[in-house]
Every structure is written in structure tokens, then in C-alpha cells.
Design an enzyme around this catalytic site. Sequence first.
Site, PDB file in Angstrom:
ATOM      1  N   ASN A   1       0.787  -1.123   0.002  1.00  0.00           N
ATOM      2  CA  ASN A   1       0.102   0.228  -0.057  1.00  0.00           C
ATOM      3  C   ASN A   1       0.848   1.118   0.018  1.00  0.00           C
ATOM      4  OD1 ASN A   1      -1.789   2.013   0.503  1.00  0.00           O
ATOM      5  ND2 ASN A   1      -2.251   1.339   2.566  1.00  0.00           N
ATOM      6  N   TRP A   2       1.004   1.917  -1.036  1.00  0.00           N
ATOM      7  CA  TRP A   2       1.908   3.040  -1.200  1.00  0.00           C
ATOM      8  C   TRP A   2       1.343   4.348  -0.554  1.00  0.00           C
ATOM      9  CZ3 TRP A   2       3.760   3.237  -7.157  1.00  0.00           C
ATOM     10  CH2 TRP A   2       4.330   1.984  -7.619  1.00  0.00           C
ATOM     11  N   LYS A   3      -0.136   4.200  -0.125  1.00  0.00           N
ATOM     12  CA  LYS A   3      -0.639   5.324   0.507  1.00  0.00           C
ATOM     13  C   LYS A   3      -0.601   6.560  -0.305  1.00  0.00           C
ATOM     14  CE  LYS A   3      -0.107   3.062   4.835  1.00  0.00           C
ATOM     15  NZ  LYS A   3       0.105   3.285   6.325  1.00  0.00           N
TER      16      LYS A   3
ATOM     17  N   HIS B   1      -9.386   1.126   5.194  1.00  0.00           N
ATOM     18  CA  HIS B   1      -8.074   1.219   5.737  1.00  0.00           C
ATOM     19  C   HIS B   1      -8.534   2.230   6.998  1.00  0.00           C
ATOM     20  CE1 HIS B   1      -4.125   2.408   6.706  1.00  0.00           C
ATOM     21  NE2 HIS B   1      -3.695   1.324   5.982  1.00  0.00           N
TER      22      HIS B   1
ATOM     23  N   GLU C   1      -6.697   4.648   8.135  1.00  0.00           N
ATOM     24  CA  GLU C   1      -6.649   5.986   7.471  1.00  0.00           C
ATOM     25  C   GLU C   1      -7.941   6.362   7.065  1.00  0.00           C
ATOM     26  OE1 GLU C   1      -2.768   5.389   5.704  1.00  0.00           O
ATOM     27  OE2 GLU C   1      -2.080   4.880   7.445  1.00  0.00           O
TER      28      GLU C   1
ATOM     29  N   GLU D   1      -5.036  -4.936  10.708  1.00  0.00           N
ATOM     30  CA  GLU D   1      -3.893  -3.593  10.861  1.00  0.00           C
ATOM     31  C   GLU D   1      -4.240  -3.155  12.136  1.00  0.00           C
ATOM     32  OE1 GLU D   1      -2.007  -2.684   6.702  1.00  0.00           O
ATOM     33  OE2 GLU D   1      -3.666  -1.481   7.156  1.00  0.00           O
TER      34      GLU D   1
ATOM     35  N   GLY E   1       2.734   2.469  10.721  1.00  0.00           N
ATOM     36  CA  GLY E   1       3.847   3.358  10.525  1.00  0.00           C
ATOM     37  C   GLY E   1       4.547   4.028  11.930  1.00  0.00           C
TER      38      GLY E   1
ATOM     39  N   SER F   1       3.791  -1.986  10.232  1.00  0.00           N
ATOM     40  CA  SER F   1       5.330  -2.186  10.268  1.00  0.00           C
ATOM     41  C   SER F   1       5.881  -3.498   9.853  1.00  0.00           C
ATOM     42  CB  SER F   1       5.667  -1.741  11.749  1.00  0.00           C
ATOM     43  OG  SER F   1       5.378  -0.471  12.099  1.00  0.00           O
TER      44      SER F   1
ATOM     45  N   GLY G   1       2.904  -0.847   4.370  1.00  0.00           N
ATOM     46  CA  GLY G   1       3.133   0.433   3.736  1.00  0.00           C
ATOM     47  C   GLY G   1       4.351   0.959   3.682  1.00  0.00           C
ATOM     48  N   GLY G   2       5.290   1.308   4.634  1.00  0.00           N
ATOM     49  CA  GLY G   2       6.424   2.131   4.248  1.00  0.00           C
ATOM     50  C   GLY G   2       7.436   1.113   3.473  1.00  0.00           C
TER      51      GLY G   2
HETATM   52  P1  13P Z   1       3.346   0.362   7.545  1.00  0.00           P
HETATM   53  O1  13P Z   1       3.659  -0.786   7.142  1.00  0.00           O
HETATM   54  O2  13P Z   1       4.029   1.559   6.965  1.00  0.00           O
HETATM   55  O3  13P Z   1       3.126   0.315   8.940  1.00  0.00           O
HETATM   56  O4  13P Z   1       1.794   0.564   7.068  1.00  0.00           O
HETATM   57  C1  13P Z   1       0.871  -0.595   7.263  1.00  0.00           C
HETATM   58  C2  13P Z   1      -0.361  -0.118   6.591  1.00  0.00           C
HETATM   59  O5  13P Z   1      -1.060   0.766   6.977  1.00  0.00           O
HETATM   60  C3  13P Z   1      -0.440  -0.871   5.062  1.00  0.00           C
HETATM   61  O6  13P Z   1      -1.867  -0.573   4.959  1.00  0.00           O
END
Ligand code: 13P
Length: 254
Positions: free
Chosen positions: A9-11, A98, A100, A170, A176, A216, A237-238
Site C-alpha cells: 500500500n503506497w498510500k 483502511h 486512515e 492492521e 507507521g 510495520s 506500507g512503508g
Molecule cells: P506500515 O507498514 O507503514 O506500518 O503501514 C501499514 C499499512 O497501513 C498498510 O496498509
Amino acid sequence: MRKRMIAGNWKMNETYSEGVVLARGLAKELEAGTGDVDVVVCPPAVDLKGVSEVIEQESAPFALGAQNVYWEEKGAFTGETAPGMLTNIGATHCIIGHSERRGYFGETDEDINKKAKALMAHGIVPISCCGESLEVREAGMHVEFVVEQIKADTAGLTIDDPSRYVIAYEPIWAIGTGKTATADDAQEVCGAIRKTLAEVFGQETADGIRILYGGSAKPENVAGFLEKEDVDGALVGGASLKADSFAAMVKVVM
Ligand code: 13P
């Protein structure tokens, strides 16, 4: 029985041009194939077409996913993207729910449920997210909380092919933050999710649905999560923003 899945997920990262470079880099890293692992890349909406072209040009071994969708077919919904628009440019997966989007944009379980139905009607695989806040976790209510989300998010869904509906657990406090849940924490909730799915859809369907862990996740810890019975992959994510680290995660679990 369940094929492992690593989804990135590149967000809201990577411009169109940067996204094309990242997708090309990933295609190169994974040129030898991904074995028995399904790999999905979920760029921002404006990058989708560019990444789709890279996948086609390079015969890249990963699928394309969006990060959001609206449930209507078309019309006066400024700023939104319809499921048919996603299939038209080659997207086969879509993240929904998600934390977010729930937190910053007020998405409800009812919205997420409608999005899942719309995606499935178009043959797009939902990657439906759930997870508790730190407050809920500290109150010891995390299992109950996530079970309620699952029941609401899946209400009235028809799942004919369980390989085409994916859940991502998640925990919000691990996203993050660099603070991961332990593999046992993930298993506790993922196990409860599968039990709930079995109650709703029957054991056979529940046994075919992939449940990913997210929060993470990185090359160093991903294998530990996937050793757990009910964890079938990761939503990253990251660590999905660098071709080498994301590819390393795929290779570790191949
Ligand atoms: P991180 O891997 O950056 O913690 O993000 C997780 C995430 O929200 C993937 O959708």
C-alpha cells in the site's frame, strides 16, 4: 491451501513518474517470479494507469490494486472512482476500509460493506481492512472490536470464491509507528477473524479467505507472522516504497 499474499500500500506517496520508476524497479527485482506468492501493488489513483502499463510492458509478476473506490457505477460524485473505472485500466484488487480512511475521512462499516459488494460485482478482489486503536487494545477489547468490524463489513456478502475476498488485520497502533504486534498478537486476532468468518460463511469458505497482517511489516519480521496458522500474508506500507525491501519480503516468504 491458501496462497500467500504480499500487498504493498503506497498510500499517498509517489507521483506518477516516481510510481512508474518504482514499479519498473519492482518488476526487475521480481523478474525471476514470485513462486507461490500473490503480489499486489496498490499505488495512488493517479498512478494506476502508469503502473498498469509497466506491468503489461514488463510482464511483471504482480497485480494492480487501488486504495479506494466508490460503490456507485457513475454520475455526480465529484472526486470519486467507480469500480468499472478500475477494471478498465487493469486493476484487479482494491483496498477498502483502511484505518486512515476510517479515521481521516469518516468511513463507516456500512460504507465498507457497500464498497465490497460493488467491487465483487465487478470481479475486483477487495482487501478489506480492520483493526483496533491503542485505546481499545489497552482496554483488552481488541478481539471483540475486530469481530464486530468483520461482521458489519461482510454483512450480506456472497462469497462464491474465497480466494477473491481478502481481509487485512492492521492494528492501528502498529501502523507507521515501527511498533509491530507480535506474531502471537496477530494470530490471536486473525484466528478470531477466521472463526467469525466460519460462523458467517461456513468453515470451507472461511478456510479459503486470506487474512493478511499489516503494521510495520518489513523483511526482517514478515516470515514470523506468516508462520502463524491464520496469517496468510502481509499488507505493507512503508517497506513497499522501496523495490528492494518489498521484493525482499516476497522472497522471504516464497
Ligand atoms: P506500515 O507498514 O507503514 O506500518 O503501514 C501499514 C499499512 O497501513 C498498510 O496498509
